[in-house]
Structure formats: structure tokens, C-alpha cells
Design an enzyme around this catalytic site. Sequence first.
Site, PDB file in Angstrom:
ATOM      1  N   ASP A  16       0.847  -1.189   0.000  1.00 21.13           N
ATOM      2  CA  ASP A  16       0.000   0.000   0.000  1.00 21.13           C
ATOM      3  C   ASP A  16       0.881   1.237   0.000  1.00 21.13           C
ATOM      4  O   ASP A  16       1.828   1.344   0.796  1.00 21.13           O
ATOM      5  CB  ASP A  16      -0.903   0.011   1.232  1.00 21.13           C
ATOM      6  CG  ASP A  16      -1.707   1.295   1.349  1.00 21.13           C
ATOM      7  OD1 ASP A  16      -2.694   1.428   0.618  1.00 21.13           O
ATOM      8  OD2 ASP A  16      -1.335   2.160   2.174  1.00 21.13           O
ATOM      9  N   ASP A 114      -3.062   2.684  -5.942  1.00 22.66           N
ATOM     10  CA  ASP A 114      -2.127   2.825  -4.824  1.00 22.66           C
ATOM     11  C   ASP A 114      -1.955   1.539  -4.009  1.00 22.66           C
ATOM     12  O   ASP A 114      -1.457   1.575  -2.888  1.00 22.66           O
ATOM     13  CB  ASP A 114      -2.570   3.965  -3.904  1.00 22.66           C
ATOM     14  CG  ASP A 114      -3.960   3.746  -3.328  1.00 22.66           C
ATOM     15  OD1 ASP A 114      -4.667   2.823  -3.794  1.00 22.66           O
ATOM     16  OD2 ASP A 114      -4.354   4.499  -2.415  1.00 22.66           O
ATOM     17  N   GLU A 115      -2.344   0.406  -4.566  1.00 20.14           N
ATOM     18  CA  GLU A 115      -2.202  -0.857  -3.844  1.00 20.14           C
ATOM     19  C   GLU A 115      -2.041  -2.008  -4.835  1.00 20.14           C
ATOM     20  O   GLU A 115      -2.722  -2.051  -5.856  1.00 20.14           O
ATOM     21  CB  GLU A 115      -3.425  -1.094  -2.950  1.00 20.14           C
ATOM     22  CG  GLU A 115      -3.264  -2.223  -1.946  1.00 20.14           C
ATOM     23  CD  GLU A 115      -4.397  -2.253  -0.926  1.00 20.14           C
ATOM     24  OE1 GLU A 115      -4.879  -3.352  -0.619  1.00 20.14           O
ATOM     25  OE2 GLU A 115      -4.787  -1.166  -0.439  1.00 20.14           O
TER      26      GLU A 115
END
Length: 420
Positions: A16, A114-115
Site C-alpha cells: 500500500d 495505490d495498492e
Amino acid sequence: MYNYHICPHRDILCVDLKSFFASVSCILKGLDPMTTKLAVVGDTKSIGSVVLAATPELKKIGIKTGSRLFEIPNRRDIYIINPSMKIYLDYSGKITEVALKYVAPEDFHQYSIDEFFMDVTKSYHLFEKSPYLLARRIRKEIYEATKIDSAIGIGENMLLSKLALDSEAKKMSDGIAEWRYHDVPEKLWPITPLRDFWGINRRSEVKLNQRGIFNIGDLAHYNPAHLKRDFGIVGVDWHLHANGIDFSVIREKHVVHSPSIAKSQILMRDYEFEDIYVVLFEQIDEVAHRLRLAHRLARTVQFSVGTKDGEVFRKQFTVKEGTNNENDMMKTVWRHLLQMADTEALYRTISVSLTNFIPDSIKQVSLFENMEKVLKEEALVKTIDELKVKYGQLSVMRALSRTDASTLKLREGLIAGHKR
């Protein structure tokens, strides 16, 4: 209850990027993401705009994702900026390049901008002595390449790596947490409330609470036959997940059996009921255009509108022979809305979804239809679709899209609904 010895034993990293949008925006301004109070909002010129991301320091004063622009205090030490989606995608691409140094593309899964997940089972030993040391190395390289901090969960499957990330890694000083099957009773079972667990929403939580299930341990020890009886296959999945079991393999890519074409919006101001007709028609225009480009007809149309107070009116209807005609869809949608929605309320959300597709080559024409008129309409629609593909959505617009209620022009050129 379950024999973990016969369960999959893999080494999965769930990575993350901390406060990704806000962090990138800080870096672009030469600011430190860890000490700066900064919010990224959908549109800085609209007081009702939604906060898309906030730095940790801003979160400490109560401003977080989902807050509204008018809730942010008017202070000199708080930065409020528009998103820069193209730049965010560029940064995400740089980070993906770092990850792909350590796994094959088929062992990498981008969960969101974002992950992402990495299956390092067969590759970690080429670089480090353990998955933990590789995670530490990847965190370091991501920071050196982008100045963005990250957190990493390590698990024996995708579920445990995600839970390790969300429940522990983000709180650790080194940003890393590792959960194995033997950690399930100590780390997984105490999780409460149930809605904090992956895959359980508030409504499901209430139903589980009514059965005496208040934490994940209760769920893990509940009779799986009763969960299947009451919740179907989802109940079985909950029981497996509550015991830390997940058979997903990144290499075995999921095939979508029931695809959909959808469009949704959070409106930038309160809309009167009559005004949502414009935005709703624009959305139906867009999904029908995409449907025709895919050479499909939709048999199921779903739609919903939500008020500023959170009340949602939703419905779906079936078109047995299938359709890709936006005018027909809009007439039916609006008729349903007039019957079920609160015409006095103010509205903030709208969504439309088309599913249950069939090829447009099997379209049937009624004997009672005027074939000459049908062919002319199809030729006109085809020309409009070709113009939109070549010159953009604004090349051909309905007259209603020139009204104040329209959002079509505002959305032109956006990436994922946001400014480039």
C-alpha cells in the site's frame, strides 16, 4: 476445524502506498507528506467537492477521504489542491517498475492505483533470505525512486497479506507485518466490529450480530452449514476467510462471467429532482454508446439516485429482446423514478449500469415497426458514434447538455472522473 497443512502455503506481499494522492501532490510542491496538511479535492472551485485524499497530519484534525471541501478549516497551513491524475498514473507506473524487478508480470496484480499484490513464492530467494527482507528492500527502493512511503503486509495467501497490511503493517514503525496460519487465533479472530473485515458490510454485520456473531472468532467457530443456509455461498466464503483461508492465486486470472458497462457520479451541488433528468440522460447516452461500440445489447438495466441525506432509490428492469437504444432506456428509467423517488428531495449521486449482454447481431425487429424509420435511426446513431470516437464526446451533444444542469462538458478530458 481446518487442516492448514493441506492449505496453500505461499508468500504474498500486499503493498500500500501511504496517502498516495496526497503524498504525490506534496512532493510536486516540494513539501514533506508526513508534516504537511494537504487535501486533494475533486474541484477546488466547488464548495461541495469531495476530499479524495488527505495527508496524515490533516487526518489528525478530522479531515479524511469523503469529507467535503466546506468542512476543511480556512487556515494558512492547509493546502487544498485539485488532483493531477496523469501525474498520479506516472508515479504509479514508476512504482510498478520497481515491483516487476522482483516478480514475473503474471505474479503481479494491481488492486488499485495505490495498492498491489506480489506473489514472491518462487522469486524472493533470488534477492533476499526471506519475504520480510525482500519487503524491506522493496519499501526502500520505492521511497528512493519516488519519495513515497509504503506499508507491506505478508501472508500465506492474498487474504492474510491484505489483513496483515490493513490491521497491523500500517501501524508498525517499519511498515511491515507478516501473518501466517498460526497467527490466525491471536491476530485475526479478535477483529471487531465485523464490518472492519474484508467482505462484510454494515447490513451483513447486523444479520450476523443477530446470530450472536460479534467478532471474527465467533464467525470462525459458527456452524458453516448454517452460514450457507442463511447466506448462501457468501456465508461459506466468510467462514473460510474467518479462518484465514483463501485459495486465490494471482497467476490464475479471474474471468468476468457477467461483465457490465456502468457510469456513476457524485454531483458537485444539490440537484432538484427535475434537473437530474439531464445528468441521467447523459449517463445513459454514454453507456449506450459504449455498448454499441462493443456490438452488444443489454437485457438488464440498473439505475440508482441518491439524495443529499443518504436515501437511495434504485431499481433494475429487464428488456427481454435486449436494447442499445438510449431513448428507450431513458423513458423506462424516468417512468420508474417518477413512481418511486421523492420528487421534493435534493440529489447528490446518480448511477447507471448495463448487464446481461447478448450480441447485437441477433437483434429482432417487430413486424409492426416501420423498417424504413428503423434503418434511418440506426444510420444516424452509427454516424453519431463514429463522430464521438473520432472527435470526442463533445463533438455531438443533445440540446439539454447546454443547460446548467449538464455535467458533460465538465467531465470532458477527465481521467477516472478527475482532472489530468
